[in-house]
Design an enzyme around this catalytic site. Sequence first.
Site, PDB file in Angstrom:
ATOM      1  CG  ASP A  23      -1.758   1.208   1.372  1.00 25.62           C
ATOM      2  OD1 ASP A  23      -2.325   1.641   0.359  1.00 25.62           O
ATOM      3  OD2 ASP A  23      -1.851   1.743   2.487  1.00 25.62           O
ATOM      4  CG  ASP A  56      -1.554   2.258   6.788  1.00 24.27           C
ATOM      5  OD1 ASP A  56      -1.960   2.072   5.628  1.00 24.27           O
ATOM      6  OD2 ASP A  56      -1.534   3.385   7.325  1.00 24.27           O
ATOM      7  CG  ASP A 115      -3.888  -1.538   2.875  1.00 23.78           C
ATOM      8  OD1 ASP A 115      -4.044  -1.340   1.661  1.00 23.78           O
ATOM      9  OD2 ASP A 115      -3.502  -0.662   3.659  1.00 23.78           O
TER      10      ASP A 115
END
Length: 1253
Positions: free
Chosen positions: A425, A894, A898
């Site tokens: 990410d 995070d 995700d």
Amino acid sequence: MVESSGRTKGKLRWSKLYSFSCFRATTGDVQELIGQPGFSRVVFGNEPQLHKTKPFKYTNNYVSTTKYNVVTFLPIALFEQFRRVANLYFLLTACLSVVNLAPYSPSSLIAPLVFVVGISMLKEAVEDWQRFLQDLSVNNRSVKTHLGNGIFVDKLWKELCVGDVVRVSKDEYFPSDLLLLSSSYEDGVCYVETMNLDGETSLKIKRCLETTLGVNEEKEFTRFKASIRCEDPNPNLYTFVGNLEFENRSYPLCPAQVLLRDSKLRNTDYIYGVVIFSGHDTKAVRNSTRSPSKRSRIERKMDYIIYLLFSILVLISFISSIGSALVLKYDMVKWWYLHLQNDDRYFNPSNPVVSAILQFIRALILYGYLIPISLYVSIEVVKVLQAMLINKDIEMYDEVTCKSVKARTSNLNEELGQVEMILSDKTGTLTCNQMEFRKCSIAGISYGGDINEVDLAASRRMNADVEAYRFSVHDSDTTSQSYEMFEFSVADINAQKAAPGGHEDMAIPILENSKISNVRKETFIKGFNFRDDRLLNKNWIHKSNSNDMTMFFRVMALCHTGIPVEDDHTDKLKYEAESPEEVAFLIASQEFGFQFCRRAQSTMVLKEVDPSSGKEMEREYKLLNLLEFSSSRKRMSVIVSDEDGQIFLLCKGADSIIFSRLGENGRSYQQETTSHLSSYAEDGLRTLAFAYRKLEEGEYQHWNLIFTKAKTTVGPQREELLEKASEMIEKDLILLGVAAVEDKLQKGVPECIDKLAQAGLKIWLLTGDKKETAINIGFACSLLRQDIKQFDISMSKEVESNNQLQAMKAEVLEKIGSSYQLMCEESNKDSPFSLVIDGKALEIALRNDVKDQFLQLAVNCASVICCRVSPKQKALITRLVKKYTGKTTLAIGDGANDVGMIQEADIGVGISGMEGMQAVMASDFSLPQFRFLERLLIVHGHWCYKRISKMVLYFVYKNIAFGLTLFYYELYTSFSGEVLYDDWYMVMFNVMLTSLPVISLGVFEQDVSSDLCLQLLTANLLHSAMQQFPALYRQGQKNVYFSWSRIIGWILNGVVASLVIFLSNIYILSPTAFRENGQVSDIAHLGAITYTCIIWTVNCQMALVITHFTWIQHLFIWGSILLWYTFLFLYGALPPDYSHRTFHLLLEAVGPAPLYWMVTLLVVIVSLLPYFLHIAIQRSFFPMDDHVIQEMKYYRKDVTENQIWLREQHNSQIMTQIGFSARVDARVQAFRGQLHQRKILIQRSVTNSPIYK
């Protein structure tokens, strides 16, 4: 200085300022779906008691990420344990032992199985308990909830019900999916941060229905009742269909009125909302999946090893049964002294077939030591200890957040050493979610020359002042041109002196450029990281182009949607705005002398510096119109009039959009600005172009009539009319310059990616952010570089607007095909390839009939960036990459968006950062910062892979060496069924005498020590040898230490050792007297001596396997051998009823016999000789990377011969195409090319000059 922030914000009616359809409810066909299947949900607002009975009873707000609960733990955990083939085998043998077919007692088979399975299940329970505690911390958050009669009380998240009315305050997360009823703003607007859901840092604007605007105080909820009919729970984050029935009227709802769980309230004091989806019905949770059961590749391969060992077991059992039947039928019947009886099941001469079958079953149990049951429990213990060492690693402790790395499961430790693909990410994972103003270009001159790390490393490599060189190129005045020539000559001379391929850390002090501020390096202003004295401290007012600078700063200070907020600690203001870029621009304008200090509904007040007098004055601008930013417009404009009545259109936006709207007289600085844009982009900075236009009164009034009519239009043509109106006014602009902000990376991200790239890992960036932002971050973290060939796969506006599947598919396939063809044609060149694809094109590319072509292109690119990706797409990409490549994948993120890819990947890593705990709770490992991934993989992953690999192979070796001696004795005794060893010998072998050394191997083994800190010529301390030789990590990717050739080699080593041990003992002890009185050895003597040789051999083999000794390993290895003698002494000291044939065996029989000790020494040497010769030949003639490093370390070549160490380091690091080092190499090549070209130009100018002639 400024009026109260709460009063200011409360009075603003943003809905009157915004022009486009961010607040418009959907109308038309979708509303007709209400009540149909999939759209049947009914919510009674402020009446949660009606949702406690069917048919309106919905799930509560409790969310669980655990794998088990009280009911499912036992069946699921047992299933997980008996997925392991060895456990299944020992369950079978334990069952057979109950019916008296085993040569051992049932307890000796059942107890180890229960112990092994119990320990493994206990570990699973403890790890799931940790997940439960993290769930508990989230579920026990509190929120203000309406209890009745206008009273709001704190209520836990898990206690919320559908229909509850809640009050959420600023900077709080929404506890469930809410329907917005009102906010602290008069027109019901609120700002929402959704980066936890989609990764975007820009705030989203939500607005309630006008009919509920009045319900904005607690007492108003005494009488409030409403019902919502809407769609059923689904994972679609960007759609919502529903109706609000309030006061006998029905109002259509759209996504603008829905606040999603795990998003956060920003820039708004409070909101009121009613719960419409709770718990596992919320869209965020629907985008996640249940925690999967993950097994490492080594563990899965262990099943095949067990199959192989089981095949060997079946083969020798079959040989034993056939041999037993043949001997029974043809030989034993002749041995009169045996007195064979027909009632003996195992030796029935009248029915040898039945006896053979029983002997087969008996042999399966007897030779069961070939299959190491203690292997699994030993691995479980080792993995838990490895996880503890990972958790306690001080090098992975973040002092800022006071958090450390956490291994949330220990099942995948060794998998960390085999990762080949990383899917990451962006927001919050690579970046800090902080924007800083870094550079700007005004009137064709670049300001803010803080050199980046790539230029700094390149200048060190060339021993040149690159920053001075770059500045001189950008400036255009006469002084700078002469300065440029001087700086060029210095750079050219130094570059020629630099050794080719010199180490980048061999630095020479960099020349300080006089234009860069040194004074301000001590100060820190959040959001402002700009160093250039030419603009600071009002120095810009003395410039000849101060008028352009004034307009530039005015655009920065007026073209936004920000609100000033008092700072209690300084005389400066803080700001709240829709996007962090706007906040950075407002802070920058304040530092440059243009402070935005007040906003009202139609006015904006600046404190600005008058360039003519240098004095600060307050000026009020009337805000006439606001054309807000959107992803399709890619620009924002405000129309303001100053105190003199002059009307200006101030515009900022993407450079391509602004440049296309410039007038003929507005392109004076376009060429220089374009050059600066390219430089900023390579530095990974986000850029926005600033422009303006002065409007005549009549022109504006005419346009405003058209715009007002378009704005008040109701219907589908409203958008088109507004766009046409904006196109009419946003033209003939005058370019002022560009501003560059940095989406600040987390500390150490470029260096971490560089090391991971050198270790052979490919990194894909998956983000929900827009393409331009993703590309900027790609440059900033060195996933992209200036000479990279970039494939851009996106759909044209025409095809996307038509929304025809076949046309979209054809366009995507055409772009993929042409890109792959170009890659094949230029594959032999040095330039790498990268792929950038947006969400719409990715949706097509992931379809079943397109995905293979897409993945074929993507996996061959050096880096891949996917932007505008939804959470479901992230998970799907991860699954497809894992399946297509067959490589170990790691996903790191995070946020809640995700979770899907974290759970889908072989290894999921969560960043315990700013976006909540959803990613951490779904992960296998949690990190406080991305940079710790380097040490987690390259150090701990490499160690764990080699430790577990060696451990499994050693287990196979020692069990074969031990188990086959039983088979050999069976052959030697003509299948008599006699067991060579005492029962307690059998129990002690795996439980006590060989277990601790192998556990110490799995916990403490290091091929290269992490404590090995090297001091290179620059005196830079390096973390560890593995972080300096990242190519060592490729041993795990290639599975060097757990390949089938190595497995078969260790099996053969065990076979050779067993043959040497058994045959040596039989043929040395049988024909000779064992003691001085002529006594020969019996089965007790032979068993004890053979067992002693086995204990010595397998423990000394362990000593040869270990490359990094600690006192613990010495204690366990030699202590295990000593323990055997201690056990034999104590066991023999027991009365004969307990010790049986081992009574006083050590003291009176084998101990005093010199032959016992001589045989032991001889057998151990001969047994270990093949392995010793193998490692001697390999290290001498075919050394691996770790062998070379070990030799250099132990011979101290790292101290005495730095050049050798650097050479080996260079040889170890593979050529990489991405990463910081690759960018530096490319930048050096570019600089050298430019310097060479400029040198030629200077030589030509000199040779052509009259003075020279």
